[in-house]
Design a protein around this motif. Structure first.
Motif, short mmCIF file in Angstrom:
data_model
loop_
_atom_site.label_atom_id
_atom_site.label_comp_id
_atom_site.label_asym_id
_atom_site.label_seq_id
_atom_site.Cartn_x
_atom_site.Cartn_y
_atom_site.Cartn_z
N SER A 1 -104.90 54.56 -82.36
CA SER A 1 -104.99 56.01 -82.39
C SER A 1 -105.80 56.51 -81.20
N GLY A 2 -105.41 57.64 -80.71
CA GLY A 2 -106.06 58.22 -79.54
C GLY A 2 -105.15 58.13 -78.34
N LYS A 3 -105.31 59.06 -77.46
CA LYS A 3 -104.44 59.17 -76.28
C LYS A 3 -104.57 57.98 -75.34
N TRP A 4 -105.76 57.40 -75.26
CA TRP A 4 -106.03 56.43 -74.21
C TRP A 4 -105.93 54.97 -74.63
N LYS A 5 -106.06 54.66 -75.91
CA LYS A 5 -106.09 53.26 -76.33
C LYS A 5 -104.84 52.48 -75.94
N PRO A 6 -103.63 53.01 -76.17
CA PRO A 6 -102.45 52.24 -75.74
C PRO A 6 -102.44 51.98 -74.23
N LEU A 7 -102.92 52.94 -73.44
CA LEU A 7 -102.97 52.75 -71.99
C LEU A 7 -104.01 51.69 -71.61
N ILE A 8 -105.15 51.71 -72.27
CA ILE A 8 -106.17 50.69 -72.01
C ILE A 8 -105.60 49.31 -72.31
N ILE A 9 -104.95 49.17 -73.45
CA ILE A 9 -104.35 47.89 -73.83
C ILE A 9 -103.29 47.48 -72.82
N TYR A 10 -102.47 48.44 -72.40
CA TYR A 10 -101.41 48.17 -71.41
C TYR A 10 -102.01 47.62 -70.11
N PHE A 11 -103.01 48.30 -69.57
CA PHE A 11 -103.57 47.86 -68.29
C PHE A 11 -104.35 46.56 -68.42
N LEU A 12 -105.01 46.33 -69.54
CA LEU A 12 -105.67 45.04 -69.73
C LEU A 12 -104.65 43.92 -69.81
N ALA A 13 -103.49 44.19 -70.41
CA ALA A 13 -102.43 43.18 -70.49
C ALA A 13 -101.84 42.90 -69.11
N GLN A 14 -101.73 43.94 -68.27
CA GLN A 14 -101.15 43.78 -66.94
C GLN A 14 -102.10 43.09 -65.97
N GLU A 15 -103.37 43.46 -66.05
CA GLU A 15 -104.34 43.03 -65.04
C GLU A 15 -105.15 41.81 -65.43
N GLY A 16 -105.21 41.48 -66.71
CA GLY A 16 -106.08 40.40 -67.15
C GLY A 16 -107.51 40.90 -67.20
N PRO A 17 -108.50 40.01 -67.11
CA PRO A 17 -109.88 40.48 -67.11
C PRO A 17 -110.08 41.49 -65.98
N ILE A 18 -110.67 42.62 -66.33
CA ILE A 18 -110.80 43.71 -65.36
C ILE A 18 -112.16 44.38 -65.53
N ARG A 19 -112.73 44.79 -64.43
CA ARG A 19 -114.02 45.47 -64.47
C ARG A 19 -113.81 46.93 -64.83
N TYR A 20 -114.90 47.55 -65.31
CA TYR A 20 -114.83 48.92 -65.80
C TYR A 20 -114.25 49.88 -64.75
N GLY A 21 -114.74 49.81 -63.52
CA GLY A 21 -114.28 50.72 -62.46
C GLY A 21 -112.79 50.59 -62.19
N GLU A 22 -112.29 49.37 -62.21
CA GLU A 22 -110.85 49.15 -61.99
C GLU A 22 -110.04 49.74 -63.14
N LEU A 23 -110.55 49.55 -64.35
CA LEU A 23 -109.86 50.09 -65.53
C LEU A 23 -109.88 51.62 -65.49
N ARG A 24 -110.99 52.19 -65.08
CA ARG A 24 -111.13 53.65 -64.98
C ARG A 24 -110.11 54.22 -64.00
N ARG A 25 -109.91 53.53 -62.88
CA ARG A 25 -108.93 53.99 -61.89
C ARG A 25 -107.50 53.83 -62.41
N ALA A 26 -107.25 52.77 -63.17
CA ALA A 26 -105.90 52.52 -63.69
C ALA A 26 -105.52 53.56 -64.75
N VAL A 27 -106.46 53.88 -65.64
CA VAL A 27 -106.21 54.86 -66.71
C VAL A 27 -106.62 56.22 -66.15
N ARG A 28 -105.76 56.79 -65.35
CA ARG A 28 -106.07 58.05 -64.67
C ARG A 28 -106.34 59.17 -65.68
N ASP A 29 -107.20 60.08 -65.27
CA ASP A 29 -107.52 61.30 -66.02
C ASP A 29 -108.40 61.09 -67.25
N VAL A 30 -108.77 59.87 -67.59
CA VAL A 30 -109.66 59.65 -68.73
C VAL A 30 -111.10 59.88 -68.26
#
Length: 122
Positions: free
Chosen positions: A19-48
């Motif tokens: 639930s929530g607008k961003w959780k599926p996107l967070i899961i998607y980018f973590l699945a695509q990128e593997g272990p990822i740092r906060y800043g990289e994840l922040r850039r991937a999930v635009r507008d959050v």
């Protein structure tokens, strides 16, 4: 169909953890990128916002979908990755991603049409 305690069905259980607008996107980018740092994840999930990203990451970690690894270094270094449960959820989201890609033009048209209708009603 088996009944799950506290849930009306399996979809209810799934929607509660994503639930929530961003959780599926967070899961998607973590699945695509593997272990990822906060800043990289922040850039991937635009507008959050930082507040929402931190909140959702904490909730996903509490739900055992995301693992947070703190390397206890200076400067601080933290990575996020999916747990096995999180990876299985990411795999379940693949058909939704495919549907979005296949229907993106139509969805865009519908949203633009709806937005134009909303503007006329004002």
């Amino acid at each position: 169909m088996p009944s799950l305690p506290g849930f009306t069905c399996g979809l209810d259980a799934t929607l509660r953890v994503v639930s929530g607008k961003w959780k599926p996107l967070i899961i998607y980018f973590l699945a695509q990128e593997g272990p990822i740092r906060y800043g990289e994840l922040r850039r991937a999930v635009r507008d959050v916002s930082d507040k929402m990203l931190i909140q959702h990451l904490k909730e996903l970690e509490a739900d055992e979908l995301v693992k947070r690894t703190d390397f206890r270094e200076i400067p601080p270094r933290v990575e996020y990755s999916l747990t096995p449960l999180g990876r299985s959820l990411a795999e379940a989201l693949v058909p939704l991603c495919n549907w979005g890609v296949e229907n993106m033009v139509e969805v865009k048209r519908v949203f633009e049409q709806r937005q134009a209708g909303d503007a006329k009603g004002r």
